[in-house]
Motif scaffolding. Structure first.
Motif, PDB file in Angstrom:
ATOM      1  N   GLU A 156       0.770  -1.102   0.037  1.00 16.07           N
ATOM      2  CA  GLU A 156      -0.107   0.014  -0.159  1.00 16.07           C
ATOM      3  C   GLU A 156       1.059   1.218   0.139  1.00 16.07           C
ATOM      4  O   GLU A 156       2.029   1.275   0.932  1.00 16.07           O
ATOM      5  CB  GLU A 156      -0.935   0.019   1.155  1.00 16.07           C
ATOM      6  N   LEU A 157       0.615   2.107  -1.127  1.00 16.96           N
ATOM      7  CA  LEU A 157       1.430   3.389  -1.068  1.00 16.96           C
ATOM      8  C   LEU A 157       0.495   4.684  -0.986  1.00 16.96           C
ATOM      9  O   LEU A 157      -0.455   4.820  -1.634  1.00 16.96           O
ATOM     10  CB  LEU A 157       2.032   3.458  -2.568  1.00 16.96           C
ATOM     11  N   PRO A 158       0.924   5.423   0.032  1.00 17.58           N
ATOM     12  CA  PRO A 158       0.505   6.589   0.121  1.00 17.58           C
ATOM     13  C   PRO A 158       0.870   7.522  -1.046  1.00 17.58           C
ATOM     14  O   PRO A 158       1.718   7.351  -1.655  1.00 17.58           O
ATOM     15  CB  PRO A 158       1.172   7.504   1.338  1.00 17.58           C
ATOM     16  N   ALA A 159      -0.276   8.342  -1.669  1.00 15.41           N
ATOM     17  CA  ALA A 159      -0.361   9.147  -2.821  1.00 15.41           C
ATOM     18  C   ALA A 159       0.995   9.750  -2.894  1.00 15.41           C
ATOM     19  O   ALA A 159       1.450  10.125  -3.967  1.00 15.41           O
ATOM     20  CB  ALA A 159      -1.409   9.890  -2.903  1.00 15.41           C
ATOM     21  N   ASP A 160       1.457  10.433  -1.679  1.00 19.61           N
ATOM     22  CA  ASP A 160       2.725  11.313  -1.642  1.00 19.61           C
ATOM     23  C   ASP A 160       3.873  10.419  -2.166  1.00 19.61           C
ATOM     24  O   ASP A 160       4.964  11.150  -2.611  1.00 19.61           O
ATOM     25  CB  ASP A 160       2.951  11.822  -0.297  1.00 19.61           C
ATOM     26  N   GLU A 161       3.920   9.156  -1.995  1.00 18.61           N
ATOM     27  CA  GLU A 161       4.979   8.318  -2.522  1.00 18.61           C
ATOM     28  C   GLU A 161       4.610   7.786  -3.838  1.00 18.61           C
ATOM     29  O   GLU A 161       5.754   7.453  -4.475  1.00 18.61           O
ATOM     30  CB  GLU A 161       5.262   7.391  -1.407  1.00 18.61           C
ATOM     31  N   PHE A 162       3.404   7.683  -4.353  1.00 25.33           N
ATOM     32  CA  PHE A 162       3.095   6.750  -5.294  1.00 25.33           C
ATOM     33  C   PHE A 162       3.726   7.802  -6.647  1.00 25.33           C
ATOM     34  O   PHE A 162       4.351   7.540  -7.643  1.00 25.33           O
ATOM     35  CB  PHE A 162       1.932   6.603  -5.307  1.00 25.33           C
ATOM     36  N   PHE A 163       3.177   8.980  -6.502  1.00 20.25           N
ATOM     37  CA  PHE A 163       3.614   9.915  -7.749  1.00 20.25           C
ATOM     38  C   PHE A 163       5.185  10.530  -7.753  1.00 20.25           C
ATOM     39  O   PHE A 163       5.438  11.243  -6.672  1.00 20.25           O
ATOM     40  CB  PHE A 163       2.538  11.138  -7.945  1.00 20.25           C
ATOM     41  N   THR A 164       5.941  10.126  -8.624  1.00 22.05           N
ATOM     42  CA  THR A 164       7.336  10.468  -8.375  1.00 22.05           C
ATOM     43  C   THR A 164       7.838  11.386  -9.507  1.00 22.05           C
ATOM     44  O   THR A 164       8.939  11.662  -9.695  1.00 22.05           O
ATOM     45  CB  THR A 164       8.336   9.239  -8.441  1.00 22.05           C
ATOM     46  N   GLY A 165       7.031  12.064 -10.327  1.00 22.64           N
ATOM     47  CA  GLY A 165       7.458  13.010 -11.374  1.00 22.64           C
ATOM     48  C   GLY A 165       6.478  12.697 -12.619  1.00 22.64           C
ATOM     49  O   GLY A 165       5.373  12.286 -12.601  1.00 22.64           O
ATOM     50  N   PHE A 166       7.410  13.156 -13.647  1.00 26.41           N
ATOM     51  CA  PHE A 166       6.768  13.497 -15.244  1.00 26.41           C
ATOM     52  C   PHE A 166       6.554  12.115 -15.669  1.00 26.41           C
ATOM     53  O   PHE A 166       7.595  11.077 -15.751  1.00 26.41           O
ATOM     54  CB  PHE A 166       7.896  14.041 -15.896  1.00 26.41           C
ATOM     55  N   PHE A 167       5.234  11.523 -15.779  1.00 26.34           N
ATOM     56  CA  PHE A 167       4.916  10.334 -16.346  1.00 26.34           C
ATOM     57  C   PHE A 167       5.609   9.187 -15.411  1.00 26.34           C
ATOM     58  O   PHE A 167       6.163   8.257 -15.957  1.00 26.34           O
ATOM     59  CB  PHE A 167       5.372  10.063 -17.750  1.00 26.34           C
ATOM     60  N   SER A 168       5.803   9.491 -14.176  1.00 26.18           N
ATOM     61  CA  SER A 168       6.494   8.441 -13.195  1.00 26.18           C
ATOM     62  C   SER A 168       5.817   8.165 -12.088  1.00 26.18           C
ATOM     63  O   SER A 168       5.263   9.043 -11.509  1.00 26.18           O
ATOM     64  CB  SER A 168       8.022   9.152 -13.102  1.00 26.18           C
ATOM     65  N   THR A 169       6.020   6.787 -11.588  1.00 24.14           N
ATOM     66  CA  THR A 169       5.315   6.547 -10.180  1.00 24.14           C
ATOM     67  C   THR A 169       6.322   5.502  -9.658  1.00 24.14           C
ATOM     68  O   THR A 169       7.446   5.134 -10.216  1.00 24.14           O
ATOM     69  CB  THR A 169       3.815   5.865 -10.552  1.00 24.14           C
ATOM     70  N   ALA A 170       5.698   5.096  -8.393  1.00 31.74           N
ATOM     71  CA  ALA A 170       6.733   4.269  -7.567  1.00 31.74           C
ATOM     72  C   ALA A 170       6.350   2.857  -7.921  1.00 31.74           C
ATOM     73  O   ALA A 170       7.110   1.906  -7.488  1.00 31.74           O
ATOM     74  CB  ALA A 170       6.435   4.463  -5.993  1.00 31.74           C
ATOM     75  N   LEU A 171       5.658   2.614  -9.074  1.00 30.35           N
ATOM     76  CA  LEU A 171       5.164   1.026  -9.354  1.00 30.35           C
ATOM     77  C   LEU A 171       6.498   0.435  -9.826  1.00 30.35           C
ATOM     78  O   LEU A 171       6.962   0.957 -10.994  1.00 30.35           O
ATOM     79  CB  LEU A 171       4.168   1.209 -10.346  1.00 30.35           C
ATOM     80  N   GLU A 172       6.523  -0.848  -9.798  1.00 27.01           N
ATOM     81  CA  GLU A 172       7.423  -1.616 -10.308  1.00 27.01           C
ATOM     82  C   GLU A 172       6.999  -2.004 -11.643  1.00 27.01           C
ATOM     83  O   GLU A 172       6.060  -2.079 -11.610  1.00 27.01           O
ATOM     84  CB  GLU A 172       8.076  -2.872  -9.376  1.00 27.01           C
ATOM     85  N   PRO A 173       7.934  -2.216 -12.435  1.00 24.42           N
ATOM     86  CA  PRO A 173       7.585  -3.000 -13.965  1.00 24.42           C
ATOM     87  C   PRO A 173       6.560  -4.172 -13.960  1.00 24.42           C
ATOM     88  O   PRO A 173       5.969  -4.166 -14.822  1.00 24.42           O
ATOM     89  CB  PRO A 173       8.885  -3.103 -14.744  1.00 24.42           C
ATOM     90  N   ASP A 174       6.661  -4.820 -12.649  1.00 25.79           N
ATOM     91  CA  ASP A 174       5.925  -6.011 -12.660  1.00 25.79           C
ATOM     92  C   ASP A 174       4.830  -5.973 -11.659  1.00 25.79           C
ATOM     93  O   ASP A 174       4.510  -6.992 -10.858  1.00 25.79           O
ATOM     94  CB  ASP A 174       6.637  -7.333 -12.374  1.00 25.79           C
ATOM     95  N   GLU A 175       4.394  -4.783 -11.226  1.00 22.28           N
ATOM     96  CA  GLU A 175       3.708  -4.498 -10.279  1.00 22.28           C
ATOM     97  C   GLU A 175       2.254  -3.907 -10.744  1.00 22.28           C
ATOM     98  O   GLU A 175       2.279  -3.231 -11.544  1.00 22.28           O
ATOM     99  CB  GLU A 175       4.008  -3.440  -9.269  1.00 22.28           C
ATOM    100  N   LEU A 176       0.948  -4.546 -10.102  1.00 29.05           N
ATOM    101  CA  LEU A 176      -0.336  -4.350 -10.610  1.00 29.05           C
ATOM    102  C   LEU A 176      -1.073  -3.490  -9.571  1.00 29.05           C
ATOM    103  O   LEU A 176      -1.006  -3.589  -8.338  1.00 29.05           O
ATOM    104  CB  LEU A 176      -1.038  -5.359 -10.454  1.00 29.05           C
ATOM    105  N   LEU A 177      -1.569  -2.227 -10.149  1.00 31.54           N
ATOM    106  CA  LEU A 177      -2.317  -1.281  -9.001  1.00 31.54           C
ATOM    107  C   LEU A 177      -3.628  -2.104  -9.234  1.00 31.54           C
ATOM    108  O   LEU A 177      -4.346  -2.186 -10.179  1.00 31.54           O
ATOM    109  CB  LEU A 177      -2.366   0.061  -9.563  1.00 31.54           C
ATOM    110  N   CYS A 178      -4.336  -2.247  -7.871  1.00 32.97           N
ATOM    111  CA  CYS A 178      -5.376  -2.843  -7.655  1.00 32.97           C
ATOM    112  C   CYS A 178      -6.603  -1.858  -7.376  1.00 32.97           C
ATOM    113  O   CYS A 178      -7.709  -2.170  -7.898  1.00 32.97           O
ATOM    114  CB  CYS A 178      -5.326  -4.152  -6.679  1.00 32.97           C
ATOM    115  N   SER A 179      -6.325  -1.136  -6.549  1.00 32.47           N
ATOM    116  CA  SER A 179      -7.305  -0.225  -6.130  1.00 32.47           C
ATOM    117  C   SER A 179      -6.974   0.848  -5.284  1.00 32.47           C
ATOM    118  O   SER A 179      -5.781   1.215  -5.112  1.00 32.47           O
ATOM    119  CB  SER A 179      -8.458  -0.876  -5.082  1.00 32.47           C
ATOM    120  N   VAL A 180      -7.798   1.794  -5.133  1.00 33.07           N
ATOM    121  CA  VAL A 180      -7.499   3.177  -4.316  1.00 33.07           C
ATOM    122  C   VAL A 180      -8.245   3.064  -3.052  1.00 33.07           C
ATOM    123  O   VAL A 180      -9.637   2.841  -3.319  1.00 33.07           O
ATOM    124  CB  VAL A 180      -7.495   4.523  -5.133  1.00 33.07           C
ATOM    125  N   ARG A 181      -7.852   3.549  -1.966  1.00 33.55           N
ATOM    126  CA  ARG A 181      -8.527   3.618  -0.578  1.00 33.55           C
ATOM    127  C   ARG A 181      -8.556   5.255  -0.386  1.00 33.55           C
ATOM    128  O   ARG A 181      -7.576   5.623  -0.397  1.00 33.55           O
ATOM    129  CB  ARG A 181      -8.013   2.808   0.554  1.00 33.55           C
TER     130      ARG A 181
END
Ligand SMILES: Cc1cc2nc3c(=O)[nH]c(=O)nc-3n(C[C@H](O)[C@H](O)[C@H](O)COP(=O)(O)OP(=O)(O)OC[C@H]3O[C@@H](n4cnc5c(N)ncnc54)[C@H](O)[C@@H]3O)c2cc1C
Length: 271
Positions: A140-165
């Protein structure tokens, strides 16, 4: 467009297996950003993994803990008209209803927009302002850590975003100055005020991806009124210059929108 293999996933496990088997794979949600990039030759994956069949990535419901959980594969249009979202966070349903046009809204998804992190997109600003939690297949990632810049997120290349709370704010509003052709935000401002009085303000349309405006948050935390923002300016260094507008112009617009969004939040209160 280069040839690619098309796979329709039947489970999250299958998605993860395909993402890790050494083939250059991309997740396909609504295709509204990815397919355009492939047509332009900006991306050429060997395989597309279609997420449309995964019921576990859909839904919009209240959790036992009183938060709201939105599935990554919910389309913009489905969230725009969802009764629960419209009731609990009407400004967020309204944000969804102003994305692009009917066709893009019916195909494009919440998860696709967040994972894509377009610096002019609407959902990232909304989720950052709300301090949402992004839930993936492994963490689980807080939005403050998820968005890392221009077209860039903290997601790994093999990671699936499932939902948002997200927790229900006292007030939430979003306003954008639209590019006439696409309805993307030339500049957009999202604002959330919570029951403890804390305020979060997020800016989209900037040069470095979605970001918060701490000085605006502080001023509104002390006094929640458009007048509290008088004298505050958005730094033009945060903004980009392109054919649609210079950085100074965008920074000025951001200040105007911030004041407007406070007014909207006061009138568009949660029911
Ligand atoms: C004409 C036009 C106008 C638009 N106007 C706006 C606008 O006004 N405001 C706005 O915000 N957006 C706008 N968009 C973008 C639109 O909202 C897209 O729907 C969105 O950016 C991408 O969502 P998608 O579901 O289509 O994702 P896709 O295009 O399928 O995927 C985008 C990226 O996210 C990855 N991805 C998708 N789902 C997941 C997941 N669950 N986990 C991990 N990675 C994932 C994909 O692999 C890909 O890299 C516009 C698009 C178009 C074509």
């Amino acid at each position: 467009m280069r040839e690619f293999e098309y796979c329709r996933a039947r489970s999250v496990d299958e998605v993860l297996r395909w993402l890790r088997d050494g083939t250059d794979s991309k997740l396909l949600a609504g295709g509204q950003s990815l397919l355009g990039a492939m047509k332009l030759g900006l991306m050429a994956p060997e395989r597309l993994i279609d997420l449309q069949g995964l019921a576990e990535l859909r839904g919009c419901a209240a959790t036992a803990g009183g938060e709201l959980q939105l599935g990554a594969m919910q389309s913009h249009a489905s969230l725009a008209r969802h009764a629960l979202l419209r009731g609990l966070v009407p400004g967020l349903a309204r944000l969804a209803s102003h994305i692009a046009d009917e066709q893009v809204r019916s195909q494009g998804t919440l998860g696709g927009s967040l994972a894509n992190a377009d610096p002019a997109a609407c959902w990232p600003a909304g989720m950052l302002a709300l301090g949402a939690t992004l839930v993936t297949d492994r963490r689980e990632l807080p939005a403050d850590e998820f968005f890392t810049g221009f077209f860039s997120t903290a997601l790994e290349p093999d990671e699936l975003l499932c939902s948002v709370r997200l927790r229900r704010p006292r007030r939430f509003a979003y306003a954008k100055f639209e590019q006439a052709a696409s309805r993307f935000a030339l500049v957009g401002v999202a604002l959330a005020q919570f029951d403890d009085g804390a305020v979060r303000v997020a800016l989209t349309g900037g040069a470095h991806g979605v970001q918060r405006l701490p000085a605006f948050e502080q001023a509104l935390g002390q006094r929640f009124a458009a007048e509290a923002l008088q004298g505050l300016k958005v730094d033009a260094a945060l903004m980009s210059s392109d054919v649609h507008g210079e950085a100074d112009y965008r920074a000025h617009l951001a200040g105007v929108l911030a004041a407007r969004v406070v007014q909207d939040a006061l009138t568009l209160e949660s029911t």
